[in-house]
Design a protein around this motif. Structure first.
Motif, PDB file in Angstrom:
ATOM      1  N   ARG A   1       0.811  -1.295  -0.019  1.00 54.60           N
ATOM      2  CA  ARG A   1      -0.109   0.075   0.124  1.00 54.60           C
ATOM      3  C   ARG A   1       0.783   1.224  -0.098  1.00 54.60           C
ATOM      4  O   ARG A   1       0.412   2.343  -0.467  1.00 54.60           O
ATOM      5  CB  ARG A   1      -0.825   0.078   1.358  1.00 54.60           C
ATOM      6  N   TRP A   2       1.815   1.153   0.597  1.00 54.20           N
ATOM      7  CA  TRP A   2       3.021   2.215   0.722  1.00 54.20           C
ATOM      8  C   TRP A   2       3.096   3.022  -0.727  1.00 54.20           C
ATOM      9  O   TRP A   2       3.323   4.219  -0.785  1.00 54.20           O
ATOM     10  CB  TRP A   2       4.115   2.011   1.280  1.00 54.20           C
ATOM     11  N   LEU A   3       3.440   1.993  -1.764  1.00 53.92           N
ATOM     12  CA  LEU A   3       3.716   2.447  -3.149  1.00 53.92           C
ATOM     13  C   LEU A   3       2.258   2.869  -3.811  1.00 53.92           C
ATOM     14  O   LEU A   3       2.631   3.922  -4.458  1.00 53.92           O
ATOM     15  CB  LEU A   3       4.504   1.204  -3.882  1.00 53.92           C
TER      16      LEU A   3
ATOM     17  N   GLY B   1       0.465   9.994  -7.626  1.00 55.93           N
ATOM     18  CA  GLY B   1       0.507  11.349  -7.898  1.00 55.93           C
ATOM     19  C   GLY B   1       2.052  11.455  -7.972  1.00 55.93           C
ATOM     20  O   GLY B   1       2.436  12.660  -8.710  1.00 55.93           O
ATOM     21  N   ASP B   2       3.073  10.917  -7.256  1.00 58.84           N
ATOM     22  CA  ASP B   2       4.344  11.151  -7.428  1.00 58.84           C
ATOM     23  C   ASP B   2       5.104  10.227  -8.462  1.00 58.84           C
ATOM     24  O   ASP B   2       5.867   9.228  -8.127  1.00 58.84           O
ATOM     25  CB  ASP B   2       4.956  11.131  -6.121  1.00 58.84           C
ATOM     26  N   GLU B   3       4.668  10.205  -9.797  1.00 61.62           N
ATOM     27  CA  GLU B   3       5.156   9.191 -10.486  1.00 61.62           C
ATOM     28  C   GLU B   3       6.601   9.184 -10.656  1.00 61.62           C
ATOM     29  O   GLU B   3       7.093   8.218 -11.166  1.00 61.62           O
ATOM     30  CB  GLU B   3       4.391   9.591 -11.980  1.00 61.62           C
TER      31      GLU B   3
END
Length: 283
Positions: free
Chosen positions: A103-105, A110-112
């Protein structure tokens, strides 16, 4: 962190310092730092290798690239890295990543740029590492060596594609410890408990020596302590489940192998730890 993918990565003998191999980290990087400091790790002379599964479940997983750069970690691909690569580059469903502690990833959507950097690093990880030592060749894979010959395994890894049978088995297979794959258990705690029962009862049915290599170091199957099956050493001691983090010095391997198949609580550093809390920052 630009690296070109090679299915097998080879390293010459370390003539100036020590070599270490660390078990499955799963984002428990603060504990890694403590263990390396206690071992007086010197990145200018010493080297650290990893059996894969650097991330997922532990709260510090987003710091993976910083940690790899800081210590110069050379890792093989684990099943968690492979799942992330398949999700991002091959269109796999994100449900498996989420269900396995990723889930962290997914929360980084949005921060591609950061996601792409992490995935690019993981996509370049090899399936196997070879290290030259004074006592012979040492191999590292994440889970198991599915063939009786290390050279034949390496040859298959080089020839196969991403869905190749041998590539799949080196990151998933638990048959050496006589346990089913990930679909057989709902909890890694249960996997560890079943393995511990077999060790206590003396019923650990091993798969024999891997020919063409002095030793192979693996992770993937958590246990209460490092275990030895002929010349295969499992160093996943369940750090993210509240267990231990094992840091193995390669020069301890000959002594360890001479002890035979058993739990092995006294080589390298093996220290209790717990995953970092969200409020903790990696120092």
């Amino acid at each position: 962190m630009q690296q070109t993918f090679s299915p097998v990565r080879r390293f010459k003998k370390n003539t100036s310092g020590r070599d270490f191999v660390v078990g499955d980290l799963h984002g428990c990087f603060t504990q890694l730092r403590k263990e390396l400091e206690a071992s007086q790790f010197d990145p200018s002379r010493d080297r650290i290798f990893a059996v894969g599964d650097l991330v997922d479940r532990g709260f510090e997983s987003p710091a993976v690239l910083d940690v790899v750069r800081r210590y110069g970690i050379q890792s093989v691909r684990g099943n968690h890295e492979d799942s992330i690569v398949r999700w991002r580059l091959y269109g796999a469903n994100d449900g498996f990543v989420r269900g396995n502690g990723g889930r962290w990833l997914l929360d980084m959507t949005g921060d591609e740029q950061s996601i792409d950097a992490i995935v690019a690093y993981m996509a370049a990880l090899p399936y196997a590492i070879e290290i030259e030592t004074d006592f012979g060749l040492v191999g590292i894979v994440h889970a198991n060596v599915p063939l009786k010959s290390w050279p034949r395994t390496v040859e298959a890894l080089v020839k196969e594609g991403i869905d190749g049978k041998i590539r799949r088995k080196v990151i998933w297979d638990r048959s050496r410890w006589k346990l089913p794959g990930p679909s057989g258990f709902g909890s890694m705690r249960h996997v560890a408990a079943q393995l511990f029962k077999r060790l206590k009862s003396g019923r650990l049915d091993t798969s024999g020596w891997v020919e063409g290599v002095a030793a192979v170091i693996v992770g993937h199957t958590p246990s209460s302590g490092p275990i030895v099956s002929h010349n295969v050493i499992n160093v996943d001691t369940g750090v993210v489940y509240g267990g231990n983090l094992t840091l193995l010095r390669l020069d301890a391997i000959p002594t360890l192998l001479s002890q035979g198949t058993r739990t092995a609580p006294a080589f390298g550093r093996i220290t209790q730890c717990s995953p970092a809390r969200k409020s903790e920052q990696l120092q």
